[in-house]
Write a protein that holds these residues in place. Structure first.
Motif, PDB file in Angstrom:
ATOM      1  N   VAL A   7       0.854  -1.184   0.000  1.00 48.73           N
ATOM      2  CA  VAL A   7       0.000   0.000   0.000  1.00 48.73           C
ATOM      3  C   VAL A   7       0.891   1.235   0.000  1.00 48.73           C
ATOM      4  O   VAL A   7       2.043   1.192   0.445  1.00 48.73           O
ATOM      5  N   SER A   8       0.342   2.338  -0.505  1.00 50.39           N
ATOM      6  CA  SER A   8       1.118   3.572  -0.557  1.00 50.39           C
ATOM      7  C   SER A   8       0.182   4.774  -0.519  1.00 50.39           C
ATOM      8  O   SER A   8      -1.014   4.649  -0.749  1.00 50.39           O
ATOM      9  N   ASP A   9       0.778   5.910  -0.254  1.00 51.92           N
ATOM     10  CA  ASP A   9       0.058   7.177  -0.296  1.00 51.92           C
ATOM     11  C   ASP A   9       1.101   8.267  -0.509  1.00 51.92           C
ATOM     12  O   ASP A   9       2.298   8.049  -0.269  1.00 51.92           O
ATOM     13  N   SER A  10       0.646   9.423  -0.956  1.00 51.13           N
ATOM     14  CA  SER A  10       1.544  10.546  -1.231  1.00 51.13           C
ATOM     15  C   SER A  10       0.983  11.828  -0.647  1.00 51.13           C
ATOM     16  O   SER A  10      -0.231  11.949  -0.445  1.00 51.13           O
ATOM     17  N   ILE A  11       1.870  12.787  -0.443  1.00 51.40           N
ATOM     18  CA  ILE A  11       1.491  14.117   0.020  1.00 51.40           C
ATOM     19  C   ILE A  11       2.530  15.095  -0.516  1.00 51.40           C
ATOM     20  O   ILE A  11       3.684  14.713  -0.743  1.00 51.40           O
ATOM     21  N   VAL A  12       2.130  16.331  -0.742  1.00 53.11           N
ATOM     22  CA  VAL A  12       3.080  17.362  -1.168  1.00 53.11           C
ATOM     23  C   VAL A  12       3.488  18.160   0.063  1.00 53.11           C
ATOM     24  O   VAL A  12       2.646  18.658   0.811  1.00 53.11           O
ATOM     25  N   VAL A  13       4.795  18.251   0.262  1.00 53.78           N
ATOM     26  CA  VAL A  13       5.382  19.010   1.360  1.00 53.78           C
ATOM     27  C   VAL A  13       6.067  20.227   0.756  1.00 53.78           C
ATOM     28  O   VAL A  13       6.809  20.106  -0.229  1.00 53.78           O
ATOM     29  N   GLU A 117       5.077   7.299   0.426  1.00 56.10           N
ATOM     30  CA  GLU A 117       5.484   6.266   1.379  1.00 56.10           C
ATOM     31  C   GLU A 117       4.840   4.961   0.941  1.00 56.10           C
ATOM     32  O   GLU A 117       3.642   4.921   0.639  1.00 56.10           O
ATOM     33  N   ILE A 118       5.639   3.891   0.906  1.00 60.43           N
ATOM     34  CA  ILE A 118       5.185   2.585   0.429  1.00 60.43           C
ATOM     35  C   ILE A 118       5.527   1.529   1.472  1.00 60.43           C
ATOM     36  O   ILE A 118       6.668   1.453   1.931  1.00 60.43           O
ATOM     37  N   TRP A 119       4.543   0.732   1.842  1.00 57.55           N
ATOM     38  CA  TRP A 119       4.748  -0.424   2.718  1.00 57.55           C
ATOM     39  C   TRP A 119       4.523  -1.671   1.894  1.00 57.55           C
ATOM     40  O   TRP A 119       3.524  -1.775   1.175  1.00 57.55           O
ATOM     41  N   ARG A 140      -6.464  -5.391  15.778  1.00 58.24           N
ATOM     42  CA  ARG A 140      -7.850  -5.284  16.249  1.00 58.24           C
ATOM     43  C   ARG A 140      -8.860  -5.283  15.099  1.00 58.24           C
ATOM     44  O   ARG A 140      -9.698  -4.405  14.983  1.00 58.24           O
ATOM     45  N   GLY A 141      -8.700  -6.256  14.209  1.00 58.39           N
ATOM     46  CA  GLY A 141      -9.717  -6.461  13.189  1.00 58.39           C
ATOM     47  C   GLY A 141      -9.374  -6.072  11.769  1.00 58.39           C
ATOM     48  O   GLY A 141     -10.191  -6.247  10.877  1.00 58.39           O
ATOM     49  N   HIS A 142      -8.176  -5.549  11.534  1.00 58.24           N
ATOM     50  CA  HIS A 142      -7.807  -5.113  10.187  1.00 58.24           C
ATOM     51  C   HIS A 142      -6.735  -6.027   9.590  1.00 58.24           C
ATOM     52  O   HIS A 142      -6.026  -6.706  10.304  1.00 58.24           O
ATOM     53  N   THR A 143      -6.625  -6.008   8.285  1.00 53.83           N
ATOM     54  CA  THR A 143      -5.460  -6.612   7.647  1.00 53.83           C
ATOM     55  C   THR A 143      -4.321  -5.600   7.764  1.00 53.83           C
ATOM     56  O   THR A 143      -4.560  -4.406   7.984  1.00 53.83           O
ATOM     57  N   PHE A 144      -3.083  -6.058   7.614  1.00 54.03           N
ATOM     58  CA  PHE A 144      -1.967  -5.114   7.686  1.00 54.03           C
ATOM     59  C   PHE A 144      -2.034  -4.095   6.548  1.00 54.03           C
ATOM     60  O   PHE A 144      -1.670  -2.942   6.731  1.00 54.03           O
ATOM     61  N   GLU A 146      -4.739  -2.703   5.226  1.00 54.04           N
ATOM     62  CA  GLU A 146      -5.672  -1.656   5.672  1.00 54.04           C
ATOM     63  C   GLU A 146      -5.056  -0.811   6.784  1.00 54.04           C
ATOM     64  O   GLU A 146      -5.143   0.415   6.771  1.00 54.04           O
ATOM     65  N   PHE A 147      -4.460  -1.498   7.737  1.00 53.26           N
ATOM     66  CA  PHE A 147      -3.889  -0.823   8.896  1.00 53.26           C
ATOM     67  C   PHE A 147      -2.746   0.101   8.486  1.00 53.26           C
ATOM     68  O   PHE A 147      -2.675   1.254   8.920  1.00 53.26           O
TER      69      PHE A 147
END
Length: 174
Positions: A7-13, A117-119, A140-144, A146-147
């Motif tokens: 999973v990944s996500d991005s942001i502009v700094v 950031e990529i996990w 507590r109920g999520h897959t890694f 999702e978490f």
């Protein structure tokens, strides 16, 4: 159910890629942004990220605490930083095994840096049903997948807030 292996996500700094890289490639500082990491200790004398650098990260999720051993796999200033988590334990990382890879990419954009950031789940030898059961108990109920998506979003938002915060010229810099 098949696992989400990355999973990944991005942001502009609003900062230069070299500055953002310098902040994120210091494992001892990660606890400033991560919702789980509480800092790290670099093993050896050398400071500044380099391929092969080993560090031990302290982590906390709820009442659970653990330590991981990590090795830097990519250290390209202003472009990419990555490390592989390859041992874990309660107080000391005594249990070896492929756990995860964390990667950060830095892309110059108008007015700043897009940080991605990529996990990646490196537990390839684990059957999906076993990994899913372990993940749900540990989170507590999520897959890694999702978490970690939520952890990544929190880390990136905290990083952006910290690096874009105005600097008080009268106060001493840390």
């Amino acid at each position: 159910m098949p696992r989400t292996m990355s999973v990944s996500d991005s942001i502009v700094v609003l900062a230069e890629p070299s500055f953002v890289y310098e902040q994120l490639s210091d494992p001892t500082a990660m606890g400033r942004w991560s919702p789980e990491n509480r800092g790290a200790k670099v093993l050896g004398e050398r400071r500044g990220a380099y391929v092969g650098m080993v560090f031990e990260g302290r982590n906390k999720r709820g009442a659970m605490r653990w330590t991981t051993r990590c090795t830097v796999t990519v250290a390209d200033p202003g472009e990419r930083f990555a490390f592989r988590v390859h041992a874990i334990g309660a107080k000391r990382p005594l249990l070896p095994g492929a756990i995860a890879t964390w990667e950060y990419r830095f892309e110059a954009v108008d007015g700043g840096t897009r940080v991605t950031e990529i996990w990646t789940d490196d537990r390839r030898a684990w059957p999906d049903f076993l990994a899913n059961a372990f993940d749900r108990a540990a989170t507590r109920g999520h897959t890694f997948g999702e978490f970690q998506r939520g952890n990544i979003r929190t880390t990136l938002q905290r990083l952006k807030a910290a690096l874009e915060a105005p600097v008080d010229d009268e106060a001493p810099r840390a």
